[in-house]
Motif scaffolding. Sequence first.
Motif, short mmCIF file in Angstrom:
data_model
loop_
_atom_site.label_atom_id
_atom_site.label_comp_id
_atom_site.label_asym_id
_atom_site.label_seq_id
_atom_site.Cartn_x
_atom_site.Cartn_y
_atom_site.Cartn_z
N MET A 141 -6.12 13.16 -54.08
CA MET A 141 -4.98 13.10 -53.32
C MET A 141 -5.18 13.19 -51.91
SD MET A 141 -1.95 15.74 -54.57
CE MET A 141 -0.23 15.51 -54.06
N PHE A 142 -6.13 12.27 -51.12
CA PHE A 142 -6.04 12.33 -49.81
C PHE A 142 -4.86 11.75 -49.31
CE2 PHE A 142 -10.74 13.28 -50.43
CZ PHE A 142 -11.09 14.00 -49.37
N VAL A 143 -4.56 10.51 -49.75
CA VAL A 143 -3.46 9.84 -49.54
C VAL A 143 -2.70 9.19 -50.69
CG1 VAL A 143 -2.36 7.73 -48.15
CG2 VAL A 143 -4.62 9.05 -47.55
N GLY A 180 -1.81 14.09 -49.15
CA GLY A 180 -1.92 15.40 -50.07
C GLY A 180 -2.61 16.42 -49.41
N PRO A 181 -2.80 17.69 -50.07
CA PRO A 181 -3.46 18.67 -49.41
C PRO A 181 -4.80 18.26 -48.82
CG PRO A 181 -2.70 19.30 -51.56
CD PRO A 181 -2.52 17.70 -51.67
N PRO A 182 -5.68 17.55 -49.19
CA PRO A 182 -6.79 17.55 -48.52
C PRO A 182 -6.59 16.36 -47.35
CG PRO A 182 -7.28 16.30 -50.57
CD PRO A 182 -5.90 17.30 -50.84
N GLY A 183 -5.88 15.48 -47.46
CA GLY A 183 -5.46 14.53 -46.49
C GLY A 183 -4.74 15.23 -45.21
N SER A 184 -3.81 16.17 -45.63
CA SER A 184 -3.00 16.61 -44.58
C SER A 184 -3.86 17.69 -43.66
CB SER A 184 -1.90 17.51 -45.39
OG SER A 184 -1.14 18.28 -44.49
N ALA A 185 -4.82 18.52 -44.67
CA ALA A 185 -5.84 19.20 -43.64
C ALA A 185 -6.75 18.63 -43.01
CB ALA A 185 -6.43 20.22 -44.77
N LEU A 186 -7.32 17.55 -43.47
CA LEU A 186 -8.16 16.38 -42.71
C LEU A 186 -7.35 16.21 -41.42
CD1 LEU A 186 -10.81 15.07 -42.27
CD2 LEU A 186 -9.77 13.07 -43.64
N LYS A 187 -6.03 15.66 -41.66
CA LYS A 187 -5.56 15.06 -40.37
C LYS A 187 -5.18 16.08 -39.47
CE LYS A 187 -0.93 13.64 -39.02
NZ LYS A 187 0.45 13.37 -39.23
N PRO A 239 -11.71 19.22 -44.74
CA PRO A 239 -10.21 20.15 -44.90
C PRO A 239 -10.64 21.55 -45.59
CG PRO A 239 -10.61 17.85 -46.22
CD PRO A 239 -11.86 18.00 -45.35
N ILE A 240 -11.68 21.69 -46.22
CA ILE A 240 -11.79 22.96 -47.19
C ILE A 240 -13.33 23.19 -46.55
CG2 ILE A 240 -12.54 24.06 -48.99
CD1 ILE A 240 -10.76 22.07 -50.63
#
Length: 740
Positions: free
Chosen positions: A120-122, A139-146, A591-592
Amino acid sequence: MSTSILKGPFHFASTAKYSVIDLGGPPGGPGSAGSPPASMAPPPASGGDDVDGAALAAAVTRQASKVKELKKAGASGEEIAAAVGELEGMRARLATTSIEADVKHDLNRRVFDETILRRMFVVPAFEIHGGVSGLFDLGPPGSALKANLVDAWRRHFVLEEKMLEMECTCLTPEAVLKTSGHVDRFTDLMVKDVVTGDCYRADKLLEDVIDDFLEQNPGCADADEHRRVQRQADAYAADELDDLLRNKYKVKAPQTGNELTKPFAFNLMFGTKIGPSGTSVGYLRPETAQGLFVNFRRLLDYNNGKVPFAAAQIGLGFRNEIAPKNGLLRVREFTMAEIEHFVDPRDKKHHKFANVKDVELALFDRDSQLSTGKTNTLTAARAVTDGVVDNETLCYFMARTQLYMISIGMDPFKLRFRQHLTTEMAHYAADCWDLEILTAYGWVECVGHADRACYDLDVHSKATKVDHVAYKLLDEAKVLESVALEPNKKIIGTTFKQDQAKVIDLIQQADPEDIASREFPIQLGDYTLTKDMVSWKRVKKRVESEKFTPSVVEPSFGIGRVLHALLEHSFCQREGDEQRIVMRFPANVAPIKCAVFNLQTNPRFIPIVKSIEDRLTAASIANKTDISGVSVGRRYARADELGTPFGITVDFTTLEDDTVTLRERDSMAQVRVPIDDLCALLTTLIMPTPWADATAHLPPEAKDDAPAAAAATDGGTLVFEKTSRATFSRPAQFAAAAAA
């Protein structure tokens, strides 16, 4: 029957084709656009083995540029035909010459796409309603990465350069975008199905049909020539595209096979009405820059009138793309990060250029594009001294952009700066360079660097009659003599009536010296002025400063494209076990930052895990706890897929001495760390500090990924068994019983 999100419109990369260059060959599968007839497949190539393919490709680019210049200059038909004939001959030679790529980008696209979706990156936007092309959710990891990329960008540029950051509205009145030229010129060429009215972007349709042709003809002798046409697709004029689509490639509408219209311009902005009356036209902004330009006077005042200075903005842009494709590379809503650096056009030195003078840049300048076809590596200082890059300020931001990209995890060998050809440059621009990043779609423009001269401030000044100028104190005051014009408003009003204001405006905009030197009556625009309509006198004035319209150097980042490139550059598979996926994000953008595990589902571990989680959260270290019942090795693998750089494991030794295992993702190295020291150590590692330096004082620990020895548990010895999927553990007595 349910539809897989890995198929059709739900696929992360909506096409499985390489739409820029072919690196290792695209995945199989039928194309969507029509393909040329088999009869146009050329005969086998012969000879050409000793030809420099890169130089010949550059010659083709040079000749194509010449053809465009001849058409633009209105040259005779015979002259254009001769140039086109020479171009076709060069393309025929290129067809027999292979071109080796200097840099390879190997990526398992199937596994990459599956991982990006599954973790769920994108994900496709509005997926359960069928989705909309060109719109994606993070998604959660993609949003945090951005968010981490943007935060790193803000620290690297805004804080370091003391930039003035703004947040301007997305909704923009028509007058602003009419002034900037977007209403008239922000267009792409489009074709339509003559029966159904379905729309296609002409250059992308051409790219797709060439992809299809090359897939169906893998031994094609002139494949390089087709790829050359493909790479230049967005540079062709409407009539050139029409000739290629209609005559050379015989393209029909992909879905229906119907005829297509000739290419025509389509404005890419989303229009709307502002207010309930519907009389005020507006647009969703296609870029963030205009909000900074129209606020220039206030920004200058906020900066105490000092130039140079830079303004920055991070925000959404909107473009109604005709054919969105390639995941995040071409979308309809995207995040931009733009800088407008205002500088005296007579002095474009940068006071911090010495900090980057030794940074080496891979430069694909226009001469190389038109000669050798290869990049040159120069230091920033050499690039400016040799005149390859126009000025220090532009080159400074190019170097700083490269340093940013490396700091967030881009492969430095897959970065290059390509200079715009003269046929690509806006008439007002002094110099333009694109930072391109090598991806599975080829070299993709991710950051534009443009010296836009004074154009933007000038056009807004003329449209609003509001000066956008700055002042520079002179080293020594001086006395200037000038001509002052004085319109005779009474006579002008009597003569020109309702046009009085226009005439007075023309007089005020005219050159006073020119007016004073001419014989009356004179023609000014559409109006004839007699001597009694304007008077003048020579005046002397002491001046201590001089005014100027600043030039603008603009680095413009497409954050979505940067995000996609980083996902590709970070993706890897463990050597010897391709099912083990690792996203190698640097700790500063991951992201984490840290995962917390328990070795087993022992109830005594849970309070300690919870305590560590609370400590990390209080220290603002993004963390994720995984206390599921699967083996710790399998949980490590899940964290690796999310790019989590560090993992903390609570085990039986923790119960004895309050130490835990700290694991590093890439090397899988492990050390024992006192719980009280965890937050300080992780903060150091995230800065980032190299793992070896930060953990040199700590005792090493055996790896849990594939342990060779048994571990102590309440129930006795723990045996580890490795399968093709993961490493599993169970008490020794059960393992022995199973073996018996």
